[in-house]
Scaffold this active site. Structure first.
Site, mmCIF file in Angstrom:
data_model
loop_
_atom_site.group_PDB
_atom_site.id
_atom_site.type_symbol
_atom_site.label_atom_id
_atom_site.label_comp_id
_atom_site.label_asym_id
_atom_site.label_seq_id
_atom_site.Cartn_x
_atom_site.Cartn_y
_atom_site.Cartn_z
ATOM 1 N N ARG A 104 -34.171 -35.555 -0.495
ATOM 2 C CA ARG A 104 -33.993 -34.119 -0.767
ATOM 3 C C ARG A 104 -32.799 -33.921 -1.671
ATOM 4 O O ARG A 104 -31.713 -34.390 -1.359
ATOM 5 C CB ARG A 104 -33.735 -33.372 0.540
ATOM 6 C CG ARG A 104 -34.930 -33.139 1.354
ATOM 7 C CD ARG A 104 -34.767 -32.005 2.340
ATOM 8 N NE ARG A 104 -33.456 -31.837 2.964
ATOM 9 C CZ ARG A 104 -33.190 -30.852 3.812
ATOM 10 N NH1 ARG A 104 -34.126 -29.973 4.109
ATOM 11 N NH2 ARG A 104 -32.004 -30.744 4.361
ATOM 12 N N THR A 108 -30.938 -28.108 -4.289
ATOM 13 C CA THR A 108 -32.187 -27.329 -4.267
ATOM 14 C C THR A 108 -33.003 -27.540 -2.996
ATOM 15 O O THR A 108 -33.911 -26.763 -2.699
ATOM 16 C CB THR A 108 -33.090 -27.727 -5.456
ATOM 17 O OG1 THR A 108 -33.498 -29.097 -5.270
ATOM 18 C CG2 THR A 108 -32.360 -27.594 -6.785
ATOM 19 N N ASP A 200 -28.583 -35.337 10.413
ATOM 20 C CA ASP A 200 -29.297 -36.060 9.358
ATOM 21 C C ASP A 200 -29.887 -37.336 9.956
ATOM 22 O O ASP A 200 -29.162 -38.273 10.299
ATOM 23 C CB ASP A 200 -28.336 -36.400 8.213
ATOM 24 C CG ASP A 200 -29.072 -36.980 7.031
ATOM 25 O OD1 ASP A 200 -29.765 -38.017 7.199
ATOM 26 O OD2 ASP A 200 -29.000 -36.407 5.935
ATOM 27 N N ASP A 203 -29.080 -40.741 8.197
ATOM 28 C CA ASP A 203 -27.690 -41.165 8.422
ATOM 29 C C ASP A 203 -27.485 -41.646 9.848
ATOM 30 O O ASP A 203 -26.748 -42.607 10.084
ATOM 31 C CB ASP A 203 -26.728 -40.007 8.121
ATOM 32 C CG ASP A 203 -26.550 -39.786 6.627
ATOM 33 O OD1 ASP A 203 -26.823 -40.722 5.849
ATOM 34 O OD2 ASP A 203 -26.149 -38.678 6.247
HETATM 35 C C1 PRP Z 1 -34.859 -36.061 5.420
HETATM 36 C C2 PRP Z 1 -35.979 -36.339 6.397
HETATM 37 C C3 PRP Z 1 -37.175 -35.819 5.668
HETATM 38 C C4 PRP Z 1 -36.633 -34.656 4.906
HETATM 39 C C5 PRP Z 1 -37.036 -33.409 5.623
HETATM 40 O O1 PRP Z 1 -34.826 -37.012 4.435
HETATM 41 O O2 PRP Z 1 -36.086 -37.678 6.750
HETATM 42 O O3 PRP Z 1 -37.755 -36.764 4.788
HETATM 43 O O4 PRP Z 1 -35.206 -34.779 4.902
HETATM 44 O O5 PRP Z 1 -36.657 -32.295 4.906
HETATM 45 P P1 PRP Z 1 -37.701 -31.309 4.223
HETATM 46 O O6 PRP Z 1 -38.749 -31.020 5.239
HETATM 47 O O7 PRP Z 1 -36.863 -30.109 3.906
HETATM 48 O O8 PRP Z 1 -38.249 -31.971 2.994
HETATM 49 P P2 PRP Z 1 -33.644 -37.130 3.373
HETATM 50 O O9 PRP Z 1 -34.021 -36.455 2.110
HETATM 51 O O10 PRP Z 1 -32.356 -36.719 3.986
HETATM 52 O O11 PRP Z 1 -33.654 -38.684 3.036
HETATM 53 P P3 PRP Z 1 -33.337 -39.934 3.973
HETATM 54 O O12 PRP Z 1 -34.449 -40.035 4.969
HETATM 55 O O13 PRP Z 1 -33.314 -41.045 2.997
HETATM 56 O O14 PRP Z 1 -31.996 -39.702 4.631
HETATM 57 N N1 URA Z 2 -33.329 -33.813 7.187
HETATM 58 C C1 URA Z 2 -32.672 -34.263 8.275
HETATM 59 O O1 URA Z 2 -32.449 -35.472 8.401
HETATM 60 N N2 URA Z 2 -32.279 -33.365 9.197
HETATM 61 C C2 URA Z 2 -32.504 -32.054 9.075
HETATM 62 O O2 URA Z 2 -32.124 -31.287 9.974
HETATM 63 C C3 URA Z 2 -33.187 -31.603 7.950
HETATM 64 C C4 URA Z 2 -33.602 -32.502 7.018
#
Ligand code: PRP
Ligand code: URA
Length: 209
Positions: A104, A108, A200, A203
């Site tokens: 993400r 944005t 997150d 993380d």
């Molecule tokens: C997080 C999560 C989803 C996304 C959800 O990923 O694992 O993929 O955000 O958010 P959305 O419904 O608003 O799209 P992130 O982009 O943080 O990447 P990561 O899994 O690599 O930490």
């Molecule tokens: N991605 C995450 O990992 N946590 C949230 O709460 C939203 C998006």
């Protein structure tokens, strides 16, 4: 129309509540996510068709039952979706695995694609897309669109925590895809994080913050 399956078994609620706590360490977080994936896997595949076949018990001939198909593929959305993989692989050790990389954008909140590697026969399989977090729904919606562009027609989405707006976005874009989720939380905050959520997920799984 897409169905929402809220899998709120007491064991799942118990484990998820520990995951939510900010003092739960990465090791425990991963372990609990793994256990929940295994429990949710039962429900995600509850309606798989069975076929009869002859078996011989030590006593007599009998009718056994085996899963008649379709073959499965598990597709985690990187990174956090990987946290749900090994629990599902315990249940379905021969399922093929694809990977979709999306992150993400911090400003944005829109998903950005950076990787896609799928089994060659993905279009013939029942695909379980995994991602613990369904926030705006952008990542899940885009991942499913990517699969459909590759000819996949049989898709289920497995998440841990979502919010109504994310669920609605996926359902509107993909009315043929059922969603399996452990908890529907209240809302998104100004950074598009789920409230109360668990922070997150990527993380917390990998200890990167
Ligand atoms: C997080 C999560 C989803 C996304 C959800 O990923 O694992 O993929 O955000 O958010 P959305 O419904 O608003 O799209 P992130 O982009 O943080 O990447 P990561 O899994 O690599 O930490
Ligand atoms: N991605 C995450 O990992 N946590 C949230 O709460 C939203 C998006």
């Amino acid at each position: 129309m897409s169905q929402l399956h809220v899998i709120d078994h007491p064991l799942i609620q118990h484990k998820l509540s520990i995951m939510r706590q900010s003092d739960t360490c990465s090791k425990d977080f991963r372990q609990l996510l793994d256990e929940i994936a295994l429990l949710m896997g039962y429900e995600v595949t509850r309606d798989l068709p069975l076929e009869d076949y002859p078996i011989e018990t030590p006593i007599c001939m009998a009718v056994g039952r085996r899963i008649a198909g379709p073959k499965l593929a598990i597709v985690p959305i990187l990174r956090a979706g990987m946290g749900l993989l090994s629990g599902l692989q315990t249940l379905f050790p021969v399922a093929k695995v694809g990977h979709i990389g999306l992150y993400r954008d911090e400003e944005t909140h829109q998903p950005v694609e950076y990787y896609c590697k799928l089994p060659v026969d993905i279009e013939k399989r029942l695909v379980i897309v995994t991602d613990p977090m369904l926030a705006t729904g952008g990542s899940a919606t885009d991942a499913i669109t990517m699969l459909k562009k590759r000819g996949v027609t049989n898709i289920r989405l497995m998440c841990l925590v979502g919010v109504p707006e994310g669920i609605k976005k996926v359902q509107e874009a993909h009315p043929d895809v059922d969603i399996y989720i452990a908890a529907v939380d209240d809302h998104l905050n100004e950074n598009a994080y789920i409230v109360p959520g668990l922070g997150d997920a990527g993380d917390r799984i990998y200890g990167t913050k």
